[in-house]
Design a protein around this motif. Structure first.
Motif, short mmCIF file in Angstrom:
data_model
loop_
_atom_site.label_atom_id
_atom_site.label_comp_id
_atom_site.label_asym_id
_atom_site.label_seq_id
_atom_site.Cartn_x
_atom_site.Cartn_y
_atom_site.Cartn_z
N LEU A 26 0.82 -1.20 0.00
CA LEU A 26 0.00 0.00 0.00
C LEU A 26 0.86 1.26 0.00
O LEU A 26 1.71 1.43 0.87
N PHE B 52 0.04 1.87 -10.83
CA PHE B 52 0.64 2.29 -9.58
C PHE B 52 2.09 2.72 -9.78
O PHE B 52 2.79 2.21 -10.63
N TYR C 126 -2.23 -1.26 -3.93
CA TYR C 126 -3.36 -0.34 -3.86
C TYR C 126 -2.91 0.91 -3.13
O TYR C 126 -1.79 0.98 -2.62
N ASP C 127 -3.79 1.89 -3.08
CA ASP C 127 -3.52 3.15 -2.39
C ASP C 127 -4.27 3.17 -1.06
O ASP C 127 -5.33 2.57 -0.94
N THR C 128 -3.75 3.88 -0.08
CA THR C 128 -4.42 3.97 1.22
C THR C 128 -5.48 5.08 1.24
O THR C 128 -6.16 5.25 2.24
N THR D 260 -8.64 7.04 -1.35
CA THR D 260 -9.38 7.07 -2.61
C THR D 260 -9.71 8.51 -3.02
O THR D 260 -10.10 8.74 -4.15
N THR E 96 -9.02 4.61 1.95
CA THR E 96 -9.50 3.37 1.33
C THR E 96 -10.19 2.52 2.40
O THR E 96 -9.76 2.49 3.55
N LEU F 171 -11.08 -4.16 1.34
CA LEU F 171 -9.95 -4.57 0.51
C LEU F 171 -9.39 -5.91 1.00
O LEU F 171 -9.18 -6.83 0.21
#
Length: 172
Positions: free
Chosen positions: A2, A17, A65-67, A69, A89, A94
């Motif tokens: 992340l 990413f 993924y990103d922490t 949104t 997020t 998730l």
């Protein structure tokens, strides 16, 4: 794995990413797994080879993924210090989609802050270290790795050295 949130689109060289060509994440992966910092780099076009990256991550079972949104950038920079998280997020949702996940890697302080706040972790891991925690009935481990940003004061070889034991352990 992340991170915080990508920079503005004007800084992207691909739609994936770590899209900023000045970010070293894909060079770190190249060094760790192939002993070649340019393994995922298209030098001629000054971009990363997204299809190769996606294939590699899929084969290795590495999810990104990103922490956050939704964010506001307080200045026109790619720096996390100029990033205000508006909507984090949904990390529970998730992780529900990744039931075999037992290891989370954060790639910077902002991502670590968001994750620790979400899970109520009182102790953050030091850079290169980890903390264990419980998520529902599952034991989890959070690793805090060096930022792949070139603004982070560590050269790429040392960043790769920090990532390598973890990546090879997680992979195995």
């Amino acid at each position: 794995m992340l991170g915080s949130f990508p920079p503005s689109k004007k800084r992207w060289c691909m739609d994936f990413f770590y899209p900023n060509f000045n970010n070293d994440m894909w060079r770190i992966f190249g060094l760790v797994f192939f002993d070649d910092k340019d393994h995922f780099v298209d030098l001629e076009r000054k971009c990363f080879r997204k299809d190769d990256i996606v294939d590699f991550l899929t084969q290795r079972g590495i999810a990104l993924y990103d922490t956050a949104t939704a964010v506001v950038r307080t200045k026109d920079t790619a720096s996390d210090k100029d990033l205000e998280v508006i909507e984090p997020t949904d990390l529970d949702a998730l992780l529900a989609r990744l039931p075999k996940c037992k290891t989370i890697i954060t790639t910077g302080q902002k991502a670590t802050d968001v994750l620790c706040a979400h899970f109520g972790l009182m102790q953050q891991p030091v850079v290169g270290g980890f903390v264990d925690f419980q998520h529902h009935d599952q034991s989890m481990r959070l690793y805090r790795m060096p930022s792949s940003s070139r603004a982070y004061p560590l050269n790429i070889q040392k960043k790769a050295q920090a990532y390598k034991p973890l990546m090879l352990r997680v992979e195995g």
